[in-house]
Enzyme design. Structure first.
Site, PDB file in Angstrom:
ATOM      1  N   ASP A   1     -10.879   2.963   4.402  1.00 51.63           N
ATOM      2  CA  ASP A   1     -11.320   1.568   4.298  1.00 51.63           C
ATOM      3  C   ASP A   1     -12.844   1.459   4.202  1.00 51.63           C
ATOM      4  O   ASP A   1     -13.368   0.380   3.947  1.00 51.63           O
ATOM      5  CB  ASP A   1     -10.873   0.792   5.550  1.00 51.63           C
ATOM      6  CG  ASP A   1      -9.771  -0.202   5.248  1.00 51.63           C
ATOM      7  OD1 ASP A   1      -9.627  -0.583   4.068  1.00 51.63           O
ATOM      8  OD2 ASP A   1      -9.059  -0.592   6.185  1.00 51.63           O
TER       9      ASP A   1
ATOM     10  N   GLN B   1      -4.757  -1.880   9.744  1.00 47.86           N
ATOM     11  CA  GLN B   1      -4.771  -3.216   9.148  1.00 47.86           C
ATOM     12  C   GLN B   1      -5.487  -4.187  10.085  1.00 47.86           C
ATOM     13  O   GLN B   1      -5.259  -4.194  11.294  1.00 47.86           O
ATOM     14  CB  GLN B   1      -3.325  -3.670   8.872  1.00 47.86           C
ATOM     15  CG  GLN B   1      -3.204  -4.941   8.051  1.00 47.86           C
ATOM     16  CD  GLN B   1      -3.714  -4.822   6.613  1.00 47.86           C
ATOM     17  OE1 GLN B   1      -3.863  -3.729   6.082  1.00 47.86           O
ATOM     18  NE2 GLN B   1      -3.988  -5.940   5.990  1.00 47.86           N
TER      19      GLN B   1
ATOM     20  N   LYS C   1       0.837  -1.203   0.000  1.00 52.87           N
ATOM     21  CA  LYS C   1       0.000   0.000   0.000  1.00 52.87           C
ATOM     22  C   LYS C   1       0.878   1.262   0.000  1.00 52.87           C
ATOM     23  O   LYS C   1       0.608   2.222  -0.714  1.00 52.87           O
ATOM     24  CB  LYS C   1      -0.951  -0.015   1.208  1.00 52.87           C
ATOM     25  CG  LYS C   1      -2.035  -1.105   1.076  1.00 52.87           C
ATOM     26  CD  LYS C   1      -2.811  -1.367   2.351  1.00 52.87           C
ATOM     27  CE  LYS C   1      -3.781  -2.546   2.145  1.00 52.87           C
ATOM     28  NZ  LYS C   1      -4.551  -2.919   3.341  1.00 52.87           N
TER      29      LYS C   1
HETATM   30  N1  GUN Z   1      -7.082  -7.037   6.160  1.00 55.04           N
HETATM   31  C1  GUN Z   1      -7.348  -7.724   5.025  1.00 55.04           C
HETATM   32  N2  GUN Z   1      -7.875  -6.906   4.088  1.00 55.04           N
HETATM   33  C2  GUN Z   1      -7.942  -5.686   4.646  1.00 55.04           C
HETATM   34  C3  GUN Z   1      -8.404  -4.413   4.174  1.00 55.04           C
HETATM   35  O1  GUN Z   1      -8.871  -4.225   3.044  1.00 55.04           O
HETATM   36  N3  GUN Z   1      -8.304  -3.396   5.057  1.00 55.04           N
HETATM   37  C4  GUN Z   1      -7.830  -3.563   6.302  1.00 55.04           C
HETATM   38  N4  GUN Z   1      -7.794  -2.512   7.100  1.00 55.04           N
HETATM   39  N5  GUN Z   1      -7.401  -4.714   6.775  1.00 55.04           N
HETATM   40  C5  GUN Z   1      -7.452  -5.761   5.938  1.00 55.04           C
END
Ligand code: GUN
Length: 284
Positions: free
Chosen positions: A115, A92, A48
């Site tokens: 998100d 995350q 990311k």
């Molecule tokens: N863990 C797995 N996929 C994601 C996501 O799209 N966002 C977040 N914050 N955690 C994740």
């Protein structure tokens, strides 16, 4: 047909990069947070940051101790919430078991919630006035758009009911404009094969390796594989890709399908968040 998420994701990143080129004095920052030692999470978050920086978005990262208290976690999130130099906040998931995700999310202002997981942004999506929506299901929609896949009046089956993917995917496919007839299947669904066989568009997001077999798929269907598992040190999606690709009209590869789109949509959401905060003009 291979639905090339890598390529569509690169197109999105390049578009953002050229948009941001018009605002050389505007610094947009995405903040990411990882709690504890989460190797998969580290890998995703690293990606990311790389993609954000390649698009011209700045980023900062905060590692928090595995044993952090709920109160200290919320305090850290509140610092980012109050920081005018931070435009997007991504924590995350999953969090360590002793922490409450909902209470943590409630500290993220809706306009920094890249998100799309806060109650406000989920509620907006449900009520038909979405703003920031979860990146993975948005990525599937962007692929559908990029490949001009018809959704209106078609049958879509979403397998998995998570708030990260399945539930928002159901809403994004059935909302006005997309107009698909959506079935939400999950681990208690009877005769999953029969239900999936009805799908013109099939989104698999359960995290069970290769659960979607060739006999689950209608000839010509468009198949989006979202689940990611590790089997014998190899990445395996929810779709038995070799067998299903002989039947489907289109399929996302794993890797190189929905994964890069999740990251691209995170960048898209960061730009939208900056716009909501009037850091970028609303027309852009
Ligand atoms: N863990 C797995 N996929 C994601 C996501 O799209 N966002 C977040 N914050 N955690 C994740």
């Amino acid at each position: 047909m291979i639905i090339d998420g890598k390529k569509v994701a690169a197109d999105i990143r390049n578009k953002i990069k050229s948009q941001l080129g018009h605002f050389p004095n505007t610094k947009i920052t995405l903040a990411t947070v990882i709690v504890g030692n989460n190797p998969a999470g580290q890998l995703y978050v690293g990606m990311k940051h790389r993609e954000a920086n390649a698009a011209g978005i700045h980023s900062k990262h905060i590692d928090l101790d595995e044993n952090i208290s709920q109160r200290d976690l919320e305090e850290q999130i509140s610092l980012l919430a109050d920081d005018d130099d931070v435009h997007g906040i991504l924590v995350q998931l999953p969090l360590p078991k002793h922490l409450n995700k909902e209470r943590m999310l409630s500290k993220i202002p809706s306009y920094k919630d890249v998100d799309g997981l806060t109650d406000v942004n989920m509620g907006r999506l449900l009520q038909g006035h979405k703003q920031l929506v979860p990146c993975t299901p948005l990525g599937v929609i962007r692929l559908i758009e990029a490949y001009n896949i018809e959704t209106s009046g078609r049958n879509a089956v979403v397998v998995g009911r998570s708030s990260l993917v399945g539930l928002p995917q159901m809403l994004l496919l059935s909302e006005k404009g997309a107009d698909a007839t959506v079935t939400l299947a999950h681990s208690r669904t009877n005769d999953l094969a029969e239900v999936c066989k009805n799908a013109d568009i099939l989104v698999a997001a359960v995290g069970v390796p290769a659960i979607i077999k060739a006999d689950f798929v209608k000839p010509g269907a468009m198949v989006f594989d979202v689940g990611v598992s590790r089997v014998d040190d190899k990445i395996q999606g929810d779709v038995d890709c070799d067998a299903v690709s002989k039947i489907a009209g289109g399929i996302t590869p794993m890797p190189g399908g929905t994964g890069p789109m999740t990251v691209a949509c995170l960048l898209e959401n960061t730009i939208l968040a900056a716009t909501l905060q009037d850091v970028l003009p609303r027309s852009h």
